[in-house]
Design a protein around this motif. Structure first.
Motif, PDB file in Angstrom:
ATOM      1  N   PRO A 173       0.806  -1.230   0.000  1.00 56.01           N
ATOM      2  CA  PRO A 173       0.000   0.000   0.000  1.00 56.01           C
ATOM      3  C   PRO A 173       0.836   1.276   0.000  1.00 56.01           C
ATOM      4  O   PRO A 173       0.358   2.336  -0.416  1.00 56.01           O
ATOM      5  CB  PRO A 173      -0.820  -0.131   1.282  1.00 56.01           C
ATOM      6  N   ARG A 174       2.085   1.176   0.446  1.00 58.40           N
ATOM      7  CA  ARG A 174       2.956   2.363   0.462  1.00 58.40           C
ATOM      8  C   ARG A 174       3.199   2.919  -0.929  1.00 58.40           C
ATOM      9  O   ARG A 174       3.640   4.065  -1.080  1.00 58.40           O
ATOM     10  CB  ARG A 174       4.292   2.020   1.118  1.00 58.40           C
ATOM     11  N   LEU A 175       2.894   2.133  -1.957  1.00 53.39           N
ATOM     12  CA  LEU A 175       3.024   2.648  -3.318  1.00 53.39           C
ATOM     13  C   LEU A 175       2.113   3.859  -3.545  1.00 53.39           C
ATOM     14  O   LEU A 175       2.399   4.700  -4.384  1.00 53.39           O
ATOM     15  CB  LEU A 175       2.674   1.556  -4.342  1.00 53.39           C
ATOM     16  N   LEU A 176       1.023   3.918  -2.803  1.00 45.73           N
ATOM     17  CA  LEU A 176       0.092   5.035  -2.950  1.00 45.73           C
ATOM     18  C   LEU A 176       0.516   6.263  -2.169  1.00 45.73           C
ATOM     19  O   LEU A 176       0.139   7.384  -2.509  1.00 45.73           O
ATOM     20  CB  LEU A 176      -1.311   4.625  -2.500  1.00 45.73           C
ATOM     21  N   THR A 177       1.289   6.071  -1.122  1.00 39.12           N
ATOM     22  CA  THR A 177       1.583   7.190  -0.227  1.00 39.12           C
ATOM     23  C   THR A 177       3.036   7.651  -0.234  1.00 39.12           C
ATOM     24  O   THR A 177       3.351   8.701   0.320  1.00 39.12           O
ATOM     25  CB  THR A 177       1.201   6.812   1.225  1.00 39.12           C
ATOM     26  N   SER A 178       3.912   6.897  -0.865  1.00 37.77           N
ATOM     27  CA  SER A 178       5.335   7.275  -0.885  1.00 37.77           C
ATOM     28  C   SER A 178       5.608   8.313  -1.965  1.00 37.77           C
ATOM     29  O   SER A 178       4.823   8.502  -2.898  1.00 37.77           O
ATOM     30  CB  SER A 178       6.201   6.033  -1.142  1.00 37.77           C
ATOM     31  N   ASP A 179       6.742   8.952  -1.850  1.00 39.39           N
ATOM     32  CA  ASP A 179       7.184   9.908  -2.873  1.00 39.39           C
ATOM     33  C   ASP A 179       7.839   9.101  -3.992  1.00 39.39           C
ATOM     34  O   ASP A 179       9.051   8.908  -4.030  1.00 39.39           O
ATOM     35  CB  ASP A 179       8.181  10.894  -2.256  1.00 39.39           C
ATOM     36  N   LEU A 180       7.017   8.612  -4.910  1.00 41.40           N
ATOM     37  CA  LEU A 180       7.508   7.677  -5.928  1.00 41.40           C
ATOM     38  C   LEU A 180       8.525   8.293  -6.868  1.00 41.40           C
ATOM     39  O   LEU A 180       9.416   7.601  -7.365  1.00 41.40           O
ATOM     40  CB  LEU A 180       6.324   7.121  -6.735  1.00 41.40           C
ATOM     41  N   SER A 181       8.401   9.586  -7.132  1.00 45.00           N
ATOM     42  CA  SER A 181       9.352  10.228  -8.043  1.00 45.00           C
ATOM     43  C   SER A 181      10.780  10.114  -7.528  1.00 45.00           C
ATOM     44  O   SER A 181      11.721   9.922  -8.304  1.00 45.00           O
ATOM     45  CB  SER A 181       8.987  11.698  -8.252  1.00 45.00           C
ATOM     46  N   ASN A 182      10.951  10.235  -6.205  1.00 43.05           N
ATOM     47  CA  ASN A 182      12.280  10.166  -5.620  1.00 43.05           C
ATOM     48  C   ASN A 182      12.642   8.792  -5.072  1.00 43.05           C
ATOM     49  O   ASN A 182      13.823   8.467  -4.933  1.00 43.05           O
ATOM     50  CB  ASN A 182      12.402  11.198  -4.490  1.00 43.05           C
ATOM     51  N   LEU A 183      11.619   7.977  -4.777  1.00 43.03           N
ATOM     52  CA  LEU A 183      11.882   6.692  -4.148  1.00 43.03           C
ATOM     53  C   LEU A 183      11.859   5.531  -5.137  1.00 43.03           C
ATOM     54  O   LEU A 183      12.684   4.621  -5.059  1.00 43.03           O
ATOM     55  CB  LEU A 183      10.850   6.438  -3.041  1.00 43.03           C
ATOM     56  N   LEU A 184      10.931   5.563  -6.075  1.00 43.05           N
ATOM     57  CA  LEU A 184      10.762   4.449  -7.011  1.00 43.05           C
ATOM     58  C   LEU A 184      11.501   4.644  -8.332  1.00 43.05           C
ATOM     59  O   LEU A 184      12.229   3.745  -8.785  1.00 43.05           O
ATOM     60  CB  LEU A 184       9.268   4.249  -7.287  1.00 43.05           C
ATOM     61  N   LEU A 185      11.324   5.800  -8.950  1.00 41.78           N
ATOM     62  CA  LEU A 185      11.862   5.992 -10.304  1.00 41.78           C
ATOM     63  C   LEU A 185      13.375   5.813 -10.412  1.00 41.78           C
ATOM     64  O   LEU A 185      13.845   5.208 -11.381  1.00 41.78           O
ATOM     65  CB  LEU A 185      11.451   7.364 -10.839  1.00 41.78           C
ATOM     66  N   PRO A 186      14.184   6.298  -9.459  1.00 43.08           N
ATOM     67  CA  PRO A 186      15.634   6.060  -9.584  1.00 43.08           C
ATOM     68  C   PRO A 186      15.991   4.575  -9.583  1.00 43.08           C
ATOM     69  O   PRO A 186      16.925   4.159 -10.274  1.00 43.08           O
ATOM     70  CB  PRO A 186      16.204   6.763  -8.347  1.00 43.08           C
ATOM     71  N   LYS A 187      15.257   3.771  -8.833  1.00 46.81           N
ATOM     72  CA  LYS A 187      15.520   2.325  -8.809  1.00 46.81           C
ATOM     73  C   LYS A 187      15.169   1.693 -10.159  1.00 46.81           C
ATOM     74  O   LYS A 187      15.885   0.807 -10.653  1.00 46.81           O
ATOM     75  CB  LYS A 187      14.733   1.668  -7.686  1.00 46.81           C
ATOM     76  N   LEU A 188      14.066   2.134 -10.736  1.00 47.51           N
ATOM     77  CA  LEU A 188      13.695   1.603 -12.051  1.00 47.51           C
ATOM     78  C   LEU A 188      14.723   2.003 -13.109  1.00 47.51           C
ATOM     79  O   LEU A 188      15.019   1.225 -14.022  1.00 47.51           O
ATOM     80  CB  LEU A 188      12.308   2.111 -12.453  1.00 47.51           C
ATOM     81  N   GLU A 189      15.277   3.206 -12.973  1.00 51.56           N
ATOM     82  CA  GLU A 189      16.331   3.650 -13.900  1.00 51.56           C
ATOM     83  C   GLU A 189      17.559   2.750 -13.772  1.00 51.56           C
ATOM     84  O   GLU A 189      18.176   2.368 -14.773  1.00 51.56           O
ATOM     85  CB  GLU A 189      16.712   5.101 -13.595  1.00 51.56           C
ATOM     86  N   SER A 190      17.928   2.398 -12.545  1.00 53.02           N
ATOM     87  CA  SER A 190      19.090   1.529 -12.314  1.00 53.02           C
ATOM     88  C   SER A 190      18.858   0.155 -12.924  1.00 53.02           C
ATOM     89  O   SER A 190      19.763  -0.429 -13.539  1.00 53.02           O
ATOM     90  CB  SER A 190      19.364   1.399 -10.809  1.00 53.02           C
ATOM     91  N   LEU A 191      17.664  -0.373 -12.747  1.00 50.99           N
ATOM     92  CA  LEU A 191      17.340  -1.678 -13.320  1.00 50.99           C
ATOM     93  C   LEU A 191      17.408  -1.634 -14.841  1.00 50.99           C
ATOM     94  O   LEU A 191      17.951  -2.542 -15.477  1.00 50.99           O
ATOM     95  CB  LEU A 191      15.944  -2.119 -12.866  1.00 50.99           C
ATOM     96  N   ARG A 192      16.858  -0.577 -15.422  1.00 50.29           N
ATOM     97  CA  ARG A 192      16.870  -0.463 -16.877  1.00 50.29           C
ATOM     98  C   ARG A 192      18.301  -0.316 -17.403  1.00 50.29           C
ATOM     99  O   ARG A 192      18.675  -0.933 -18.404  1.00 50.29           O
ATOM    100  CB  ARG A 192      16.029   0.736 -17.314  1.00 50.29           C
ATOM    101  N   ASP A 193      19.098   0.489 -16.709  1.00 51.37           N
ATOM    102  CA  ASP A 193      20.490   0.674 -17.135  1.00 51.37           C
ATOM    103  C   ASP A 193      21.278  -0.630 -17.069  1.00 51.37           C
ATOM    104  O   ASP A 193      22.211  -0.846 -17.848  1.00 51.37           O
ATOM    105  CB  ASP A 193      21.175   1.741 -16.270  1.00 51.37           C
ATOM    106  N   TYR A 194      20.918  -1.507 -16.137  1.00 54.82           N
ATOM    107  CA  TYR A 194      21.610  -2.789 -15.999  1.00 54.82           C
ATOM    108  C   TYR A 194      21.169  -3.792 -17.061  1.00 54.82           C
ATOM    109  O   TYR A 194      21.822  -4.817 -17.256  1.00 54.82           O
ATOM    110  CB  TYR A 194      21.345  -3.362 -14.600  1.00 54.82           C
ATOM    111  N   GLY A 195      20.076  -3.490 -17.738  1.00 51.53           N
ATOM    112  CA  GLY A 195      19.622  -4.376 -18.812  1.00 51.53           C
ATOM    113  C   GLY A 195      18.301  -5.061 -18.563  1.00 51.53           C
ATOM    114  O   GLY A 195      17.889  -5.925 -19.343  1.00 51.53           O
ATOM    115  N   ALA A 196      17.629  -4.685 -17.465  1.00 53.14           N
ATOM    116  CA  ALA A 196      16.333  -5.301 -17.178  1.00 53.14           C
ATOM    117  C   ALA A 196      15.272  -4.706 -18.093  1.00 53.14           C
ATOM    118  O   ALA A 196      15.061  -3.493 -18.100  1.00 53.14           O
ATOM    119  CB  ALA A 196      15.952  -5.068 -15.716  1.00 53.14           C
ATOM    120  N   PRO A 197      14.587  -5.543 -18.861  1.00 57.80           N
ATOM    121  CA  PRO A 197      13.553  -5.040 -19.766  1.00 57.80           C
ATOM    122  C   PRO A 197      12.281  -4.668 -19.009  1.00 57.80           C
ATOM    123  O   PRO A 197      12.137  -4.948 -17.811  1.00 57.80           O
ATOM    124  CB  PRO A 197      13.302  -6.227 -20.695  1.00 57.80           C
ATOM    125  N   ALA A 198      11.351  -4.057 -19.715  1.00 57.38           N
ATOM    126  CA  ALA A 198      10.096  -3.633 -19.093  1.00 57.38           C
ATOM    127  C   ALA A 198       9.357  -4.809 -18.480  1.00 57.38           C
ATOM    128  O   ALA A 198       8.709  -4.671 -17.437  1.00 57.38           O
ATOM    129  CB  ALA A 198       9.213  -2.935 -20.133  1.00 57.38           C
TER     130      ALA A 198
END
Length: 386
Positions: free
Chosen positions: A173-198
């Protein structure tokens, strides 16, 4: 390729239902109790209302009363009416008020109903909504415009449908209340840069979203550990491995590794098993030992064979492993099947196993029905030749 959205537009709630109008004149079922017989002082009134109208125990009511003080029961009664109109049961309301009594002071029409309309509009309603808010009633107090809607839009841009977003929210449920721009998106960028597809990022968000909400330092440690194992980021197992590893404390991982080593496994075999079936690290130490002892004594399987087929470690000992081995042993004694029990026999889907080894041979060996737990599986009525 995954496109990460940093500027979120207003949410489009495709399944929006017509807004509900709260009738403030609604006669609450217990309102007749809150009259001249209601205690006059604030403390007594609060405890009385929490017990009589909200269903809290005396102990829970006293605890909740230390957080709120009711001078009147007018607004709290409107809050209860609103929750009931949205289908919340008495036990649901009791759990919600017990955890967050401050909701009784919130504005029903300005604070609570817009949130309830939002949740229903995205498809989260009924028992699912009641369970979610019973766990985290504070979800009714977050800003709709500043947090809930932007986060929902961002998640939907990645997961595509309301249904997928709801699956992720139920797990975290924290996905609804966290600051996703600063908490989630950088992690997704790291995964994508490492080669993880969508597709891998999609799997991770649906199955283990908590791993993406932890602190940046903790995520980096987990991420580096998984990368150090040499796992390919292009497979779904990478997502499961990252998610499983993130939920285990370092001491837990060390204890589980030691358990495997004590059973004759090499460290390389443990890593091989984890890469193929990450959930083998969530199996209790006792279950691992019990299954391995059975495999070694009854089936003559060693660590090399099990580490190559690690799913067998997660299977139920009595309902799956023992039951199927008993069936196959009976059939082998009659010469109806040949060869030893293999991992594929235990991992086979329930329907296929029953059709191929129980129903097929029940006429010649009726005992296989009982060995398989016929009554529990709905096979008790099967008779030889039927």
């Amino acid at each position: 390729m995954l496109r990460l959205v940093r500027h979120v537009t207003a949410a489009t709630i495709t399944a929006a239902s017509p807004p509900r109008v709260l009738q403030l004149s609604f006669h609450h079922p217990l309102s007749h109790l809150i009259s001249s017989t209601t205690p006059n002082d604030s403390s007594s009134l609060t405890v009385y209302f929490l017990k009589k109208s909200c269903g809290l125990s005396s102990e829970a009511a006293l605890s909740a009363a230390s957080k709120i003080h009711l001078k009147t029961t007018k607004n709290p009664r409107f809050v209860l009416t609103l929750l009931e109109r949205f289908g919340f049961s008495k036990p649901d309301i009791t759990r919600i008020v017990s955890k967050r009594p401050q909701l009784l002071l919130a504005s029903p029409d300005q604070t609570l109903q817009p949130k309830l309309d939002f949740y229903e509009g995205i498809g989260l309603s009924g028992a699912d909504l009641a369970r979610l808010l019973s766990r985290i009633p504070g979800l009714l107090l977050w800003s709709l415009e500043k947090r809930l809607l932007p986060n929902f839009d961002l998640l939907k841009a990645i997961l595509h449908t309301n249904e997928n977003v709801i699956l992720a929210i139920k797990k975290c449920p924290r996905l609804l209340t966290s600051d996703l721009s600063n908490l989630l998106l950088p992690k997704l960028e790291s995964l994508r840069d490492y080669g993880a597809p969508a597709s891998v990022i999609f799997t991770l968000l649906i199955t283990h979203p908590r791993s993406l909400i932890e602190t940046a330092d903790q995520f980096e440690k987990t991420f580096n550990a998984i990368k150090g194992m040499g796992m390919s980021p292009s497979t779904s197992m990478f997502a499961h491995a990252l998610g499983v590893f993130a939920q285990l404390h370092k001491t837990t991982i060390e204890r589980k590794l030691e358990n495997y080593l004590s059973l004759g496994w090499s460290q390389e075999q443990v890593l091989e098993a984890f890469a193929k079936h990450p959930y083998c690290m969530t199996v209790s130490d006792e279950k691992v030992r019990r299954n391995m002892e059975f495999f070694a004594e009854k089936l003559k399987w060693g660590p090399a064979y099990v580490s190559a087929n690690p799913v067998v470690l997660s299977l139920s000992f009595e309902k799956r492993i023992v039951a199927r081995c008993s069936v196959l042993e009976m059939l082998a004694s009659k010469g109806l099947v040949k060869g030893d029990v293999k991992a594929r026999h235990l991992m086979m889907g329930e329907k296929n196993f029953i059709e191929n080894y129980v129903i097929k041979y029940k006429g010649e060996v009726p005992e296989v029905v009982d060995a398989m737990g016929g009554n529990k599986l709905g096979l008790g009525g099967l008779k030889p030749g039927s």
